[in-house]
Each structure stands twice: as structure tokens, then as C-alpha cells.
Motif scaffolding. Sequence first.
Motif, PDB file in Angstrom:
ATOM      1  N   THR A   7       0.731  -1.260  -0.106  1.00 41.45           N
ATOM      2  CA  THR A   7      -0.088  -0.022  -0.302  1.00 41.45           C
ATOM      3  C   THR A   7       0.935   0.903  -0.104  1.00 41.45           C
ATOM      4  OG1 THR A   7      -0.276   0.178   2.238  1.00 41.45           O
ATOM      5  CG2 THR A   7      -1.424  -1.143   1.144  1.00 41.45           C
ATOM      6  N   HIS A   8       1.963   1.311   0.508  1.00 37.67           N
ATOM      7  CA  HIS A   8       2.638   2.879   0.812  1.00 37.67           C
ATOM      8  C   HIS A   8       1.978   3.091   1.352  1.00 37.67           C
ATOM      9  CE1 HIS A   8       5.516   0.837  -2.323  1.00 37.67           C
ATOM     10  NE2 HIS A   8       4.345   0.605  -3.862  1.00 37.67           N
ATOM     11  N   PHE A   9       1.853   2.560   2.730  1.00 32.35           N
ATOM     12  CA  PHE A   9       1.090   4.121   4.000  1.00 32.35           C
ATOM     13  C   PHE A   9       2.131   4.726   4.166  1.00 32.35           C
ATOM     14  CE2 PHE A   9       2.585   0.176   6.475  1.00 32.35           C
ATOM     15  CZ  PHE A   9       2.670   0.574   7.408  1.00 32.35           C
ATOM     16  N   ASP A  10       3.133   4.351   4.484  1.00 32.19           N
ATOM     17  CA  ASP A  10       4.364   5.556   4.662  1.00 32.19           C
ATOM     18  C   ASP A  10       4.588   5.976   4.750  1.00 32.19           C
ATOM     19  OD1 ASP A  10       5.194   3.031   2.900  1.00 32.19           O
ATOM     20  OD2 ASP A  10       7.716   3.826   3.429  1.00 32.19           O
ATOM     21  N   GLU A  11       3.637   6.447   2.983  1.00 30.01           N
ATOM     22  CA  GLU A  11       4.261   7.654   1.976  1.00 30.01           C
ATOM     23  C   GLU A  11       2.953   8.847   2.197  1.00 30.01           C
ATOM     24  OE1 GLU A  11       5.310   7.023  -2.020  1.00 30.01           O
ATOM     25  OE2 GLU A  11       5.895   4.814  -1.596  1.00 30.01           O
ATOM     26  N   ASP A  12       2.064   8.707   2.863  1.00 29.07           N
ATOM     27  CA  ASP A  12       0.432   9.765   3.295  1.00 29.07           C
ATOM     28  C   ASP A  12       0.625   9.727   5.088  1.00 29.07           C
ATOM     29  OD1 ASP A  12      -1.988   9.983   3.721  1.00 29.07           O
ATOM     30  OD2 ASP A  12      -2.500   8.812   2.548  1.00 29.07           O
ATOM     31  N   PRO A  13       1.394  10.828   4.895  1.00 33.10           N
ATOM     32  CA  PRO A  13       1.026  10.930   6.400  1.00 33.10           C
ATOM     33  C   PRO A  13       0.170  11.284   7.212  1.00 33.10           C
ATOM     34  CG  PRO A  13       1.445  13.099   4.907  1.00 33.10           C
ATOM     35  CD  PRO A  13       1.126  11.507   4.216  1.00 33.10           C
ATOM     36  N   ARG A  14      -1.011  10.616   6.579  1.00 37.42           N
ATOM     37  CA  ARG A  14      -2.367  10.789   7.469  1.00 37.42           C
ATOM     38  C   ARG A  14      -1.974   9.654   8.123  1.00 37.42           C
ATOM     39  NH1 ARG A  14      -6.382  11.437   2.737  1.00 37.42           N
ATOM     40  NH2 ARG A  14      -4.891  10.270   1.629  1.00 37.42           N
ATOM     41  N   VAL A  15      -2.012   8.664   7.507  1.00 44.21           N
ATOM     42  CA  VAL A  15      -2.300   7.114   7.934  1.00 44.21           C
ATOM     43  C   VAL A  15      -1.103   6.694   9.180  1.00 44.21           C
ATOM     44  CG1 VAL A  15      -1.922   4.678   8.038  1.00 44.21           C
ATOM     45  CG2 VAL A  15      -2.581   5.920   5.546  1.00 44.21           C
ATOM     46  N   ARG A  16      -1.919   6.645  10.172  1.00 45.79           N
ATOM     47  CA  ARG A  16      -0.442   6.840  11.607  1.00 45.79           C
ATOM     48  C   ARG A  16      -1.131   5.547  12.542  1.00 45.79           C
ATOM     49  NH1 ARG A  16      -0.578  13.153  13.979  1.00 45.79           N
ATOM     50  NH2 ARG A  16      -1.129  14.313  11.626  1.00 45.79           N
ATOM     51  N   PHE A  17      -0.274   4.574  12.968  1.00 46.15           N
ATOM     52  CA  PHE A  17      -0.134   3.701  13.541  1.00 46.15           C
ATOM     53  C   PHE A  17       0.001   3.886  15.000  1.00 46.15           C
ATOM     54  CE2 PHE A  17      -0.277   1.444   9.632  1.00 46.15           C
ATOM     55  CZ  PHE A  17      -0.315  -0.390  10.425  1.00 46.15           C
ATOM     56  N   VAL A  18      -0.337   4.410  16.018  1.00 49.03           N
ATOM     57  CA  VAL A  18      -0.414   4.979  17.405  1.00 49.03           C
ATOM     58  C   VAL A  18      -0.124   4.081  18.035  1.00 49.03           C
ATOM     59  CG1 VAL A  18      -1.673   7.076  16.196  1.00 49.03           C
ATOM     60  CG2 VAL A  18      -3.087   5.329  17.461  1.00 49.03           C
ATOM     61  N   GLY A  19      -0.460   2.517  18.299  1.00 50.34           N
ATOM     62  CA  GLY A  19       0.056   1.664  19.288  1.00 50.34           C
ATOM     63  C   GLY A  19      -1.227   1.282  19.764  1.00 50.34           C
ATOM     64  N   THR A  20      -0.372   0.832  20.709  1.00 53.55           N
ATOM     65  CA  THR A  20      -1.821  -0.149  21.873  1.00 53.55           C
ATOM     66  C   THR A  20      -2.873   1.078  23.043  1.00 53.55           C
ATOM     67  OG1 THR A  20      -0.251  -1.486  23.151  1.00 53.55           O
ATOM     68  CG2 THR A  20      -1.601  -2.122  21.154  1.00 53.55           C
ATOM     69  N   VAL A  21      -3.539   0.906  23.619  1.00 51.55           N
ATOM     70  CA  VAL A  21      -4.166   1.725  24.415  1.00 51.55           C
ATOM     71  C   VAL A  21      -4.508   0.710  25.652  1.00 51.55           C
ATOM     72  CG1 VAL A  21      -5.755   3.532  25.369  1.00 51.55           C
ATOM     73  CG2 VAL A  21      -4.788   3.900  22.851  1.00 51.55           C
ATOM     74  N   TYR A  22      -3.990   0.669  26.174  1.00 52.88           N
ATOM     75  CA  TYR A  22      -5.092  -0.595  27.405  1.00 52.88           C
ATOM     76  C   TYR A  22      -6.324   0.171  28.558  1.00 52.88           C
ATOM     77  CZ  TYR A  22      -1.991  -4.277  25.350  1.00 52.88           C
ATOM     78  OH  TYR A  22      -1.832  -4.961  24.193  1.00 52.88           O
ATOM     79  N   ASP A  23      -5.500   1.515  28.673  1.00 54.79           N
ATOM     80  CA  ASP A  23      -6.355   2.336  29.831  1.00 54.79           C
ATOM     81  C   ASP A  23      -8.396   2.166  29.068  1.00 54.79           C
ATOM     82  OD1 ASP A  23      -7.861   3.824  30.689  1.00 54.79           O
ATOM     83  OD2 ASP A  23      -5.857   4.840  31.981  1.00 54.79           O
ATOM     84  N   ARG A  24      -9.100   1.557  29.674  1.00 55.04           N
ATOM     85  CA  ARG A  24     -10.529   1.186  29.129  1.00 55.04           C
ATOM     86  C   ARG A  24     -11.079   2.712  28.792  1.00 55.04           C
ATOM     87  NH1 ARG A  24     -14.443  -1.991  33.367  1.00 55.04           N
ATOM     88  NH2 ARG A  24     -16.101  -1.326  32.695  1.00 55.04           N
ATOM     89  N   GLU A  25     -10.918   3.472  30.358  1.00 57.58           N
ATOM     90  CA  GLU A  25     -11.725   4.811  30.324  1.00 57.58           C
ATOM     91  C   GLU A  25     -11.202   5.702  28.698  1.00 57.58           C
ATOM     92  OE1 GLU A  25     -14.357   5.793  31.354  1.00 57.58           O
ATOM     93  OE2 GLU A  25     -14.339   3.352  32.303  1.00 57.58           O
ATOM     94  N   LEU A  26      -9.740   5.546  28.891  1.00 49.25           N
ATOM     95  CA  LEU A  26      -9.262   6.247  27.815  1.00 49.25           C
ATOM     96  C   LEU A  26      -9.740   6.133  26.998  1.00 49.25           C
ATOM     97  CD1 LEU A  26      -7.002   8.317  27.013  1.00 49.25           C
ATOM     98  CD2 LEU A  26      -5.397   6.343  27.022  1.00 49.25           C
ATOM     99  N   LEU A  27      -9.462   4.570  26.154  1.00 45.60           N
ATOM    100  CA  LEU A  27     -10.118   3.695  25.008  1.00 45.60           C
ATOM    101  C   LEU A  27     -11.112   4.261  24.841  1.00 45.60           C
ATOM    102  CD1 LEU A  27      -8.376   2.524  22.374  1.00 45.60           C
ATOM    103  CD2 LEU A  27      -9.397   0.402  24.226  1.00 45.60           C
ATOM    104  N   MET A  28     -11.744   4.267  25.706  1.00 49.09           N
ATOM    105  CA  MET A  28     -13.621   5.058  25.275  1.00 49.09           C
ATOM    106  C   MET A  28     -13.434   6.388  24.530  1.00 49.09           C
ATOM    107  SD  MET A  28     -17.031   4.145  27.921  1.00 49.09           S
ATOM    108  CE  MET A  28     -16.445   2.570  28.786  1.00 49.09           C
ATOM    109  N   LYS A  29     -12.631   7.175  25.406  1.00 46.10           N
ATOM    110  CA  LYS A  29     -13.029   8.268  25.406  1.00 46.10           C
ATOM    111  C   LYS A  29     -12.243   8.841  23.712  1.00 46.10           C
ATOM    112  CE  LYS A  29     -14.269  12.586  26.468  1.00 46.10           C
ATOM    113  NZ  LYS A  29     -15.608  13.515  27.417  1.00 46.10           N
ATOM    114  N   ILE A  30     -11.528   7.898  23.843  1.00 50.03           N
ATOM    115  CA  ILE A  30     -10.893   8.348  22.091  1.00 50.03           C
ATOM    116  C   ILE A  30     -11.849   8.166  20.708  1.00 50.03           C
ATOM    117  CG2 ILE A  30      -8.753   6.970  20.417  1.00 50.03           C
ATOM    118  CD1 ILE A  30      -7.039   6.890  22.953  1.00 50.03           C
ATOM    119  N   ARG A  31     -12.850   6.922  21.286  1.00 48.78           N
ATOM    120  CA  ARG A  31     -13.668   6.463  20.730  1.00 48.78           C
ATOM    121  C   ARG A  31     -14.243   7.219  20.435  1.00 48.78           C
ATOM    122  NH1 ARG A  31     -13.743   0.541  22.199  1.00 48.78           N
ATOM    123  NH2 ARG A  31     -12.088  -0.476  20.693  1.00 48.78           N
ATOM    124  N   GLU A  32     -15.008   7.981  21.167  1.00 49.56           N
ATOM    125  CA  GLU A  32     -16.259   9.153  21.687  1.00 49.56           C
ATOM    126  C   GLU A  32     -15.678  10.140  20.630  1.00 49.56           C
ATOM    127  OE1 GLU A  32     -17.267   9.935  25.156  1.00 49.56           O
ATOM    128  OE2 GLU A  32     -17.594   7.865  26.140  1.00 49.56           O
TER     129      GLU A  32
END
Length: 388
Positions: free
Chosen positions: A257-282
Motif C-alpha cells: 500500500t505504501h502507507f508510509d508515504e501518506d502522513p494521514r495514516v498513523r499507527f498509534v500503538g495500543t491503548v489498554y486504559d479502558r476509560e481512555l480508549l472509550m474517550k478516544i472512540r467518543e
Amino acid sequence: MFIVGSKGIPGSYGGYETFVDRLTERHQGDPSLKYHVACKAKDSERFVYHNADCFDVRVPSIGPAQAIWYDVAALNDCVSYIRRNRIPHPIVYVLACRIGPFAAHFQKVIHCLGGVLYVNPDGHEWMRAKWSRPVRAYWKWSERLMTRHSDLMVCDSVNMERYIRGEYAGYSPRTTFISYGADARPSVLADDDPKLLGWYREKGLSPKSYYLVVGRFVPENNYETMIREFMASGSKRDFALVTNVSDRFLEELRERTHFDEDPRVRFVGTVYDRELLMKIRENAYAYFHGHEVGGTNPSLLEALASTDLNLLLDVGFNREVAEDGALYWDKRPGDLAALIDRADAMDPEEIRALGVKARRRIHDAYSWEHIANQYKELFTNDKSAVEA
């Protein structure tokens, strides 16, 4: 009630682990239910959590066969405990179809003790791309044997129940449908919580500036299609992927895909904090869901409970859950890209209306309270539990 197949509680939050945690939490004050939960561990001990009797099962380091060893060892422990304590009419509930070759043996032993064997078949594990052909063949064979030698298949989706009934009609399997659940509430984090703002600063994101996906980093979740189509869209927003990347699969995606050439595509790692992940979804502008293997998916339920605009792969499992509370795409080139462009131009009121439908769907059919009540009804009123 003996539960085998999750990694254990507390502290391990995969799908089955979250299920067992929420179930025992909601039933901990109910005198009509007593849970005994197997936990995968290096040591052997018993402890109480949510009023459930949790017992550690020692598992040797033997690679992929650990899961089979664990289930068999846990079932042997259950049988010994039932005999030793003369438990009347025990229900043994096995999560996933890993131990098919041993199913007939354990069903016979449990029946001799006056109990019954329930199985949750999970999803189509034998279809997952991560498995080699011999392993896929084992999963399919194991699923067949566990269906044949269970007293009840508890399916977490209507589509999975339909598959079990049709694929194994010759065994006349007894089935029921009880879904997985979700927390039907907002995150406890405020919009200006330092934890949330710090995460946004670190990832270069802000509320409503990103499309989101959360899930296992495996081919059958269609990461390639989502990345390729997002790159083909005209969106000015980012695409944040919350996932535990596999270096090999990541490199394959980069090459294709050459996703590394598109700055919009961001692998941001994992989020194990339940409330933080819920807020990121919201705070996501929209959520992608590309899962096509399995039953009711936890990440889909969590997205519908939190995110207003959800763009789902159009397969039966996903439509069954979201109904008219989401928009759908298929894997034809250009289909998702066009939907992204349409989503970017949607009226805020139209988006909010979809969010209301999605949350109502979760509240009415998939809240943990609703699921726990269904399981209580099954465990206390199922006649096969006392007539086996």
C-alpha cells in the motif's frame, strides 16, 4: 457453573476475559449462581474474585499447544473439584472449540456426575489467515467434534447459530443465542483530562480530526482494504490505527500500500486504559470496522456504544449487530473510498442521528446487564442442567 477457556480474571482483557469479568461482576451478589473460573497461570492457587472461585491452572511452555493443554487440564481440575465436593447438577461451560478430540470423553464424565457440557463456538477460527492449512483443518475438525459432543452450543450471534445448525444438521445440535456485551455508558474522562490531552499531543491528533480502528492486527480484519481505500479518499482527516502491530504483516502492508508515504495514516500503538480508549472512540470522527470472520465482535459493540459514525464491512455478522445504526461498505475497489468522502461531507445532525440509533441498539440488545440476565435465565432455568 464452571467456566473454562478464558485466560482468567482479573487483569487480562481479551474478549472472553472481559466477558467472564463482567458476568461474574453482575452476578456476584446472586445466591442462585456460583462461578468457578479457570485461570491460566504458572503457579497453582485458588482465590476469590467477584465472589467467583478462581483456580489457577499450571501450563507448560509448549508453544501453540498450550491452549489445548490448558483447556484439558482445566477440565480435569473441574471434574476433580465436582467429585470432591459432590456438586449437584454442575454446568461446565467451555469457551471456544479447541479440544474437540477430548469432547466425547469430558461429556461422558460430566454426565456421569449429573452435569452438562456447554460450548461457546466463538467465530470461524478455522478461517483465520494466521493459521497454516493443517492448523485450520484441526480447528474445523475440533469444531465439529465439540458440536457433536456438547449439550448446548451457546452462540454469540444469530449468524453463528444459523451456521452451527446448518453445517452440523446431522448431529441435531441444541443451540441458543446469547450475545457478547458492551458498556452502554460514556467514558468517565472529561474532555480536558490530562491523560487524554497528553495522548493527543503525543499522537498529533485532536477530537473529531481522525477516523479510527481498534482491533487485532490480522489480515482477516481487512487492514489492507481500509488503508488502501482511505489513501484513495480525499479526506483531510487522519486515520488512527490502535493495534498491536506484527512486524511481518506491517512490512507486507507497507510494500503493498505504501502507507508510509501518506502522513494521514498513523499507527498509534495500543491503548489498554479502558476509560481512555472509550474517550478516544467518543472523540473519533468515524470508526472503521473490517472484521469478517467470527461472531459478534467486542470492538464493534464498543464502537457503536461510543462513536456516532460507524463504517462497517457489509457482512452478516456486522449488519446483525448494527442494523440501521451504521453505514456499510464492501471490498470492491473504490467503494469504501467513496463512503469516506460521503462521510466527510455529512451533516452533523445526520451523524448524531446515527449515533443515537447505534447507542439505542447497544442499550436494548447488547448491554452487559441484558447479557448477564440472559445467562442467569439459562443457567438457572435450563432443564437439561438438572436432567442430564
